[in-house]
Motif scaffolding. Structure first.
Motif, PDB file in Angstrom:
ATOM      1  N   THR A 199       0.844  -1.190   0.000  1.00 44.22           N
ATOM      2  CA  THR A 199       0.000   0.000   0.000  1.00 44.22           C
ATOM      3  C   THR A 199       0.883   1.244   0.000  1.00 44.22           C
ATOM      4  N   VAL A 200       0.311   2.315  -0.518  1.00 46.18           N
ATOM      5  CA  VAL A 200       0.993   3.602  -0.562  1.00 46.18           C
ATOM      6  C   VAL A 200       0.059   4.658   0.033  1.00 46.18           C
ATOM      7  N   LEU A 201       0.653   5.613   0.734  1.00 42.45           N
ATOM      8  CA  LEU A 201      -0.076   6.713   1.367  1.00 42.45           C
ATOM      9  C   LEU A 201       0.539   8.036   0.913  1.00 42.45           C
ATOM     10  N   ARG A 202      -0.296   8.952   0.455  1.00 43.30           N
ATOM     11  CA  ARG A 202       0.187  10.318   0.207  1.00 43.30           C
ATOM     12  C   ARG A 202       0.341  10.964   1.577  1.00 43.30           C
ATOM     13  N   ALA A 203       1.586  11.131   2.021  1.00 46.93           N
ATOM     14  CA  ALA A 203       1.878  11.588   3.380  1.00 46.93           C
ATOM     15  C   ALA A 203       1.714  13.088   3.556  1.00 46.93           C
ATOM     16  N   GLU A 204       1.905  13.843   2.482  1.00 52.12           N
ATOM     17  CA  GLU A 204       1.777  15.304   2.514  1.00 52.12           C
ATOM     18  C   GLU A 204       0.997  15.751   1.284  1.00 52.12           C
ATOM     19  N   PRO A 205       0.233  16.844   1.385  1.00 48.85           N
ATOM     20  CA  PRO A 205      -0.451  17.342   0.190  1.00 48.85           C
ATOM     21  C   PRO A 205       0.567  17.891  -0.810  1.00 48.85           C
ATOM     22  N   HIS A 206       0.190  17.868  -2.086  1.00 53.69           N
ATOM     23  CA  HIS A 206       1.027  18.546  -3.082  1.00 53.69           C
ATOM     24  C   HIS A 206       0.136  19.202  -4.120  1.00 53.69           C
ATOM     25  N   GLY A 207       0.700  20.209  -4.771  1.00 50.75           N
ATOM     26  CA  GLY A 207      -0.072  20.992  -5.733  1.00 50.75           C
ATOM     27  C   GLY A 207      -0.786  22.141  -5.046  1.00 50.75           C
ATOM     28  N   THR A 208      -1.554  22.887  -5.843  1.00 46.80           N
ATOM     29  CA  THR A 208      -2.314  24.021  -5.319  1.00 46.80           C
ATOM     30  C   THR A 208      -3.645  24.140  -6.045  1.00 46.80           C
ATOM     31  N   GLY A 209      -4.556  24.901  -5.449  1.00 45.96           N
ATOM     32  CA  GLY A 209      -5.842  25.195  -6.075  1.00 45.96           C
ATOM     33  C   GLY A 209      -6.577  23.943  -6.517  1.00 45.96           C
ATOM     34  N   GLU A 210      -7.068  23.967  -7.776  1.00 49.23           N
ATOM     35  CA  GLU A 210      -7.808  22.817  -8.303  1.00 49.23           C
ATOM     36  C   GLU A 210      -6.919  21.591  -8.474  1.00 49.23           C
ATOM     37  N   ASN A 211      -5.608  21.782  -8.496  1.00 53.62           N
ATOM     38  CA  ASN A 211      -4.671  20.670  -8.652  1.00 53.62           C
ATOM     39  C   ASN A 211      -4.119  20.173  -7.319  1.00 53.62           C
ATOM     40  N   LEU A 212      -4.744  20.582  -6.206  1.00 51.73           N
ATOM     41  CA  LEU A 212      -4.297  20.135  -4.889  1.00 51.73           C
ATOM     42  C   LEU A 212      -4.612  18.651  -4.713  1.00 51.73           C
ATOM     43  N   ALA A 213      -3.604  17.878  -4.392  1.00 53.85           N
ATOM     44  CA  ALA A 213      -3.768  16.465  -4.061  1.00 53.85           C
ATOM     45  C   ALA A 213      -3.616  16.357  -2.552  1.00 53.85           C
ATOM     46  N   PRO A 214      -4.706  16.135  -1.821  1.00 54.23           N
ATOM     47  CA  PRO A 214      -4.641  16.162  -0.359  1.00 54.23           C
ATOM     48  C   PRO A 214      -3.900  14.958   0.226  1.00 54.23           C
ATOM     49  N   ALA A 215      -3.325  15.166   1.393  1.00 56.32           N
ATOM     50  CA  ALA A 215      -2.702  14.068   2.132  1.00 56.32           C
ATOM     51  C   ALA A 215      -3.772  13.060   2.513  1.00 56.32           C
ATOM     52  N   GLY A 216      -3.351  11.822   2.699  1.00 58.67           N
ATOM     53  CA  GLY A 216      -4.258  10.781   3.158  1.00 58.67           C
ATOM     54  C   GLY A 216      -4.730   9.839   2.074  1.00 58.67           C
ATOM     55  N   GLN A 217      -4.560  10.194   0.802  1.00 56.97           N
ATOM     56  CA  GLN A 217      -4.957   9.298  -0.296  1.00 56.97           C
ATOM     57  C   GLN A 217      -4.155   8.012  -0.196  1.00 56.97           C
ATOM     58  N   THR A 218      -4.833   6.877  -0.329  1.00 51.70           N
ATOM     59  CA  THR A 218      -4.158   5.590  -0.317  1.00 51.70           C
ATOM     60  C   THR A 218      -4.429   4.842  -1.610  1.00 51.70           C
ATOM     61  N   ALA A 219      -3.553   3.906  -1.910  1.00 58.53           N
ATOM     62  CA  ALA A 219      -3.708   3.049  -3.082  1.00 58.53           C
ATOM     63  C   ALA A 219      -2.958   1.751  -2.823  1.00 58.53           C
ATOM     64  N   GLY A 220      -3.349   0.706  -3.506  1.00 59.28           N
ATOM     65  CA  GLY A 220      -2.594  -0.533  -3.497  1.00 59.28           C
ATOM     66  C   GLY A 220      -1.580  -0.489  -4.628  1.00 59.28           C
ATOM     67  N   PHE A 221      -0.473  -1.236  -4.501  1.00 61.54           N
ATOM     68  CA  PHE A 221       0.483  -1.259  -5.600  1.00 61.54           C
ATOM     69  C   PHE A 221       1.028  -2.651  -5.849  1.00 61.54           C
ATOM     70  N   LEU A 222       1.456  -2.861  -7.083  1.00 57.20           N
ATOM     71  CA  LEU A 222       2.224  -4.027  -7.522  1.00 57.20           C
ATOM     72  C   LEU A 222       3.409  -3.493  -8.303  1.00 57.20           C
ATOM     73  N   ALA A 223       4.556  -4.102  -8.132  1.00 61.08           N
ATOM     74  CA  ALA A 223       5.733  -3.740  -8.904  1.00 61.08           C
ATOM     75  C   ALA A 223       6.363  -5.041  -9.391  1.00 61.08           C
ATOM     76  N   VAL A 224       6.475  -5.179 -10.713  1.00 58.51           N
ATOM     77  CA  VAL A 224       6.960  -6.409 -11.325  1.00 58.51           C
ATOM     78  C   VAL A 224       8.400  -6.186 -11.797  1.00 58.51           C
ATOM     79  N   LYS A 225       9.296  -7.066 -11.359  1.00 61.62           N
ATOM     80  CA  LYS A 225      10.714  -6.920 -11.674  1.00 61.62           C
ATOM     81  C   LYS A 225      10.968  -7.149 -13.160  1.00 61.62           C
ATOM     82  N   ARG A 226      11.755  -6.241 -13.734  1.00 61.62           N
ATOM     83  CA  ARG A 226      12.139  -6.351 -15.136  1.00 61.62           C
ATOM     84  C   ARG A 226      13.389  -7.214 -15.265  1.00 61.62           C
ATOM     85  N   ASN A 227      13.718  -7.568 -16.491  1.00 63.37           N
ATOM     86  CA  ASN A 227      14.958  -8.293 -16.742  1.00 63.37           C
ATOM     87  C   ASN A 227      16.135  -7.397 -16.397  1.00 63.37           C
ATOM     88  N   ALA A 228      17.206  -8.002 -15.897  1.00 67.45           N
ATOM     89  CA  ALA A 228      18.410  -7.247 -15.504  1.00 67.45           C
ATOM     90  C   ALA A 228      19.085  -6.620 -16.709  1.00 67.45           C
TER      91      ALA A 228
END
Length: 145
Positions: free
Chosen positions: A116-145
């Motif tokens: 899981t990932v958490l937006r720990a601090e807000p970023h952006g301003t005005g209509e583009n403000l992304a508030p803190a607290g947003q969460t999401a699940g993640f997957l990361a798949v390893k690429r070839n070396a």
């Protein structure tokens, strides 16, 4: 599986936590980036989370720092912060994840991180403000070396 398995380059995908089925899988998309990690013998983790950039422009990246803990499954925590002086300098995200189980009988299975990932601090301003607290699940798949 040991902590050294964390080292590598991954295709990182995070997903909004929408509980209902969706017709368009893109509605779940939070981000798709390149994750580069190095795990040191002492359990520290460092790397970059790189945003896609149009040809001829410099890619923006968050600096990733963290720690590996546990061995079965391998667990890790990361903090990602935008580089100072860049358009994403106010980005701050926290990550908690594991290396998923590798099946002995699996065919073409890739090392995959999940968590899981958490937006720990807000970023952006005005209509583009992304508030803190947003969460999401993640997957990361390893690429070839």
């Amino acid at each position: 599986m040991d902590a050294a398995e964390l080292t590598g380059t991954y295709t990182y995908r995070s997903f909004l936590e929408l509980p209902d089925p969706v017709q368009d899988f893109n509605r779940l998309r939070f981000a798709q980036l390149e994750l580069r990690l190095t795990a040191a013998p002492d359990g520290t983790v460092s790397g970059l989370l790189v945003f896609p950039a149009p040809p001829g422009t410099e890619a923006q990246a968050m600096v990733m720092t963290g720690q590996v803990s546990g061995s079965s499954p391998v667990a890790f925590t990361l903090t990602g912060k935008g580089r100072p002086g860049t358009p994403i300098s106010d980005f701050h995200y926290d990550y908690d994840g594991i290396i998923l189980h590798h099946w002995d009988t699996g065919v073409n299975q890739r090392t995959t991180l999940a968590g899981t990932v958490l937006r720990a601090e807000p970023h952006g301003t005005g209509e583009n403000l992304a508030p803190a607290g947003q969460t999401a699940g993640f997957l990361a798949v390893k690429r070839n070396a």
